[in-house]
Motif scaffolding. Structure first.
Motif, mmCIF file in Angstrom:
data_model
loop_
_atom_site.group_PDB
_atom_site.id
_atom_site.type_symbol
_atom_site.label_atom_id
_atom_site.label_comp_id
_atom_site.label_asym_id
_atom_site.label_seq_id
_atom_site.Cartn_x
_atom_site.Cartn_y
_atom_site.Cartn_z
ATOM 1 N N HIS A 1 35.518 34.204 32.528
ATOM 2 C CA HIS A 1 36.692 33.172 32.319
ATOM 3 C C HIS A 1 37.786 33.907 32.863
ATOM 4 C CE1 HIS A 1 38.687 31.366 28.134
ATOM 5 N NE2 HIS A 1 39.258 30.987 29.123
ATOM 6 N N PRO A 2 38.588 32.646 33.897
ATOM 7 C CA PRO A 2 39.242 32.379 35.252
ATOM 8 C C PRO A 2 41.073 32.438 34.250
ATOM 9 C CG PRO A 2 38.728 30.139 34.360
ATOM 10 C CD PRO A 2 37.842 30.885 34.048
ATOM 11 N N GLU A 3 42.009 33.423 34.814
ATOM 12 C CA GLU A 3 42.973 34.008 34.126
ATOM 13 C C GLU A 3 43.883 33.827 34.802
ATOM 14 O OE1 GLU A 3 43.037 38.420 34.554
ATOM 15 O OE2 GLU A 3 42.074 38.459 33.138
ATOM 16 N N ILE A 4 44.848 32.945 33.987
ATOM 17 C CA ILE A 4 46.403 33.280 34.766
ATOM 18 C C ILE A 4 47.557 34.112 34.289
ATOM 19 C CG2 ILE A 4 45.693 30.051 34.548
ATOM 20 C CD1 ILE A 4 47.578 30.536 31.682
ATOM 21 N N ASP A 5 48.532 33.567 35.188
ATOM 22 C CA ASP A 5 49.816 34.451 35.138
ATOM 23 C C ASP A 5 50.165 34.026 33.664
ATOM 24 O OD1 ASP A 5 49.554 34.933 37.769
ATOM 25 O OD2 ASP A 5 50.930 33.721 38.388
ATOM 26 N N ASN A 6 50.809 35.368 33.331
ATOM 27 C CA ASN A 6 50.784 34.967 31.343
ATOM 28 C C ASN A 6 52.750 34.380 31.683
ATOM 29 O OD1 ASN A 6 51.861 35.021 28.679
ATOM 30 N ND2 ASN A 6 51.164 37.485 28.676
ATOM 31 N N PRO A 7 52.560 33.088 30.984
ATOM 32 C CA PRO A 7 54.152 32.831 30.763
ATOM 33 C C PRO A 7 54.873 33.671 30.048
ATOM 34 C CG PRO A 7 52.235 31.785 29.533
ATOM 35 C CD PRO A 7 51.713 32.711 30.312
ATOM 36 N N GLU A 8 54.758 34.913 29.296
ATOM 37 C CA GLU A 8 55.207 35.960 28.444
ATOM 38 C C GLU A 8 55.885 37.056 28.918
ATOM 39 O OE1 GLU A 8 54.400 35.697 24.601
ATOM 40 O OE2 GLU A 8 55.250 34.072 24.939
ATOM 41 N N TYR A 9 55.178 37.253 30.566
ATOM 42 C CA TYR A 9 55.638 38.470 31.090
ATOM 43 C C TYR A 9 56.460 37.829 31.681
ATOM 44 C CZ TYR A 9 54.531 41.927 34.842
ATOM 45 O OH TYR A 9 55.477 42.928 35.059
ATOM 46 N N SER A 10 57.057 38.733 32.269
ATOM 47 C CA SER A 10 58.595 38.856 32.776
ATOM 48 C C SER A 10 58.333 40.609 33.695
ATOM 49 C CB SER A 10 59.245 38.695 32.629
ATOM 50 O OG SER A 10 59.765 39.432 31.796
ATOM 51 N N PRO A 11 58.653 40.897 35.022
ATOM 52 C CA PRO A 11 58.338 42.646 35.490
ATOM 53 C C PRO A 11 59.834 43.415 34.836
ATOM 54 C CG PRO A 11 58.865 40.622 36.914
ATOM 55 C CD PRO A 11 58.008 40.341 35.952
ATOM 56 N N ASP A 12 60.166 44.078 34.749
ATOM 57 C CA ASP A 12 60.880 44.842 34.521
ATOM 58 C C ASP A 12 61.112 45.942 35.401
ATOM 59 O OD1 ASP A 12 63.546 46.240 34.188
ATOM 60 O OD2 ASP A 12 62.984 45.966 31.440
ATOM 61 N N THR A 13 61.827 46.242 36.348
ATOM 62 C CA THR A 13 61.851 47.557 37.234
ATOM 63 C C THR A 13 62.491 48.739 36.725
ATOM 64 O OG1 THR A 13 63.840 46.091 37.803
ATOM 65 C CG2 THR A 13 61.176 45.807 39.233
#
Ligand SMILES: *[C@@H]1O[C@H](CO)[C@@H](O)[C@H](O)[C@H]1NC(C)=O
Length: 420
Positions: free
Chosen positions: A293-305
């Protein structure tokens, strides 16, 4: 305010070795009853257990090993100490302390909680929001772990890895190191037992990648690695019955067809039976492999440093439940410098752990010898006396034993039996 003054003095002393180290909190309980002015007991409930200052039944140094001991069974404990608040933004954070479960703990917490400075200490309780919870937790045989819980955006997140804690009766040192590059390390007795990255070892953020909801396995996708060989045919002589009449069976001499019916030999498995015929398997020429199953960037994800960052760290608390009390907490140390914490550990726990172990072993050995003596006496008594008298004597001896192995009167009765 007394504690802030102490803090400053210590920072100066330490800076001879580590110029850059900041010590935010240090508590060794070396000044008698003064700790009572630094620690606040919660009044949220009326029946919290009392902490008392002691080095316990065995120790490396009777003064230096004094710490806060839980003193009542089956109680909640909630006490905390305040320090000048700080943020760990851009800095390493080290939280360290020692725990001794000298009571052979059955079930109870041995962890600390680090709170925001706005905590109302008099109202501290199990639901009070903390930044970090760290340290050992034991309950029965199944729970013997080191908690590492971080509060992130109002929610507590438990580490996904399993870190085993120490479950013996000696003093052990627990250290949590949190780095601004979002990595961490857990040490027990000044040795690394776990490390990794915050993002990988906790579920702070939603996953980076998700399965593409648009993607579907094509209908004509052939994921059969092997197929039937079409050219293979069933041999003519394949089909044989599964069971056959036993060729060795004989009709009994006294068989009466009128009475017993027609005689039939018993059936036995046919040695020539080959089972169901199946064609040979060959590699499937149109096999396309397993469909991924191909994966895509999760639109819900945003990095937090800045997951690691806490704005206003200001209180360290012991907020826990213990069934069998007796745990001693000591040598609390919060700093921004790993080396300073290591050094402090070596100067405290590192110096007293050896003598403590020796004292414990000597006590155990003495107890063992006394048990041996007692058993010998009992055997002699059993040989020379009648049964009734013997029973009486055993009861007496059990009472004696309880008195001498348990210094506190209301201790758990199961203890001496464990030790037999
Ligand atoms: C994080 O920082 C430490 C030094 O404090 C370094 O040893 C480690 O390699 C760094 N890790 C990552 C993933 O950048």
């Amino acid at each position: 305010m007394h504690n802030f003054a102490l803090l400053t003095i210590f920072s100066v002393a330490l800076s001879t070795f580590y110029v850059d180290a900041t010590v935010y909190f240090k508590e060794q309980f070396l000044d008698g009853d003064e700790w009572k002015s630094r620690w606040v007991n919660s009044e949220h409930k009326s029946d919290y257990g009392q902490f008392k200052l002691t080095s316990g039944n065995f120790y490396g140094d009777v003064e230096k090993d004094k710490g806060l001991q839980t003193s009542q069974d089956a109680r909640f404990y909630a006490a905390s100490a305040r320090f000048e608040s700080f943020s760990n933004k851009g800095k390493t954070l080290v939280i360290q302390f020692s725990v001794k479960h000298e009571q052979k703990i059955d079930c109870g917490g041995g962890y600390v909680k680090v709170f925001p400075a706005d905590l109302n200490q008099a109202e501290l309780h199990g639901e009070s929001q903390y930044y970090i919870m760290f340290g050992p937790d034991i309950c029965g045989y199944s729970t013997k772990k080191v908690h590492v819980i971080f509060n992130y955006k109002g929610k507590n997140h438990l580490i996904k890895k399993d870190i085993k804690c120490k479950d013996d009766e000696l003093t052990h040192l627990y250290t949590l190191i949190l780095k601004p590059n979002q990595t961490y390390e857990v040490k027990i007795d000044n040795e690394k037992v776990e490390s990794g990255s915050l993002e990988e070892d906790w579920d702070f953020l939603p996953p980076k990648k998700i399965k593409d909801p648009e993607a579907k396995k094509p209908e004509d996708w052939d994921d059969r690695a092997k197929i039937d060989d079409e050219t293979d045919t069933k041999p003519e002589d394949w089909d044989k019955p599964e069971n056959i009449p036993d060729p060795d069976a004989k009709k009994p001499e006294d068989w009466d067809e009128d009475m017993d019916g027609e005689w039939e030999p018993a059936m036995i498995p046919n040695p020539e039976y080959k089972g169901e015929w199946k064609p040979k398997q060959i590699d499937n020429p149109s096999y396309k492999g397993v469909w991924v199953h191909p994966e895509i960037d999760n639109p819900e994800y945003s990095p937090d440093t800045e997951i690691y960052k806490f704005d206003s760290i200001g209180v360290l608390g012991l907020d826990l439940w213990q069934v069998k009390s007796g745990t001693i907490f000591d040598n609390f140390f919060i700093t921004d410098d790993v080396k300073a914490a290591e050094e402090f550990a070596e100067e405290t726990w590192g110096v007293t752990k050896g003598p403590e172990k020796k004292m414990k072993e000597e006590q155990d050995e003495k107890k063992r010898k006394e048990e041996e003596e007692k058993n010998k006496e009992q055997d002699t008594a059993a040989e020379s006396e009648g049964e009734e008298e013997e029973e009486e004597e055993e009861e007496e001896e059990e009472e004696e034993e309880t008195d001498e192995t348990l210094p506190e009167e209301d201790e758990n009765e199961a203890l001496p039996k464990d030790e037999l």
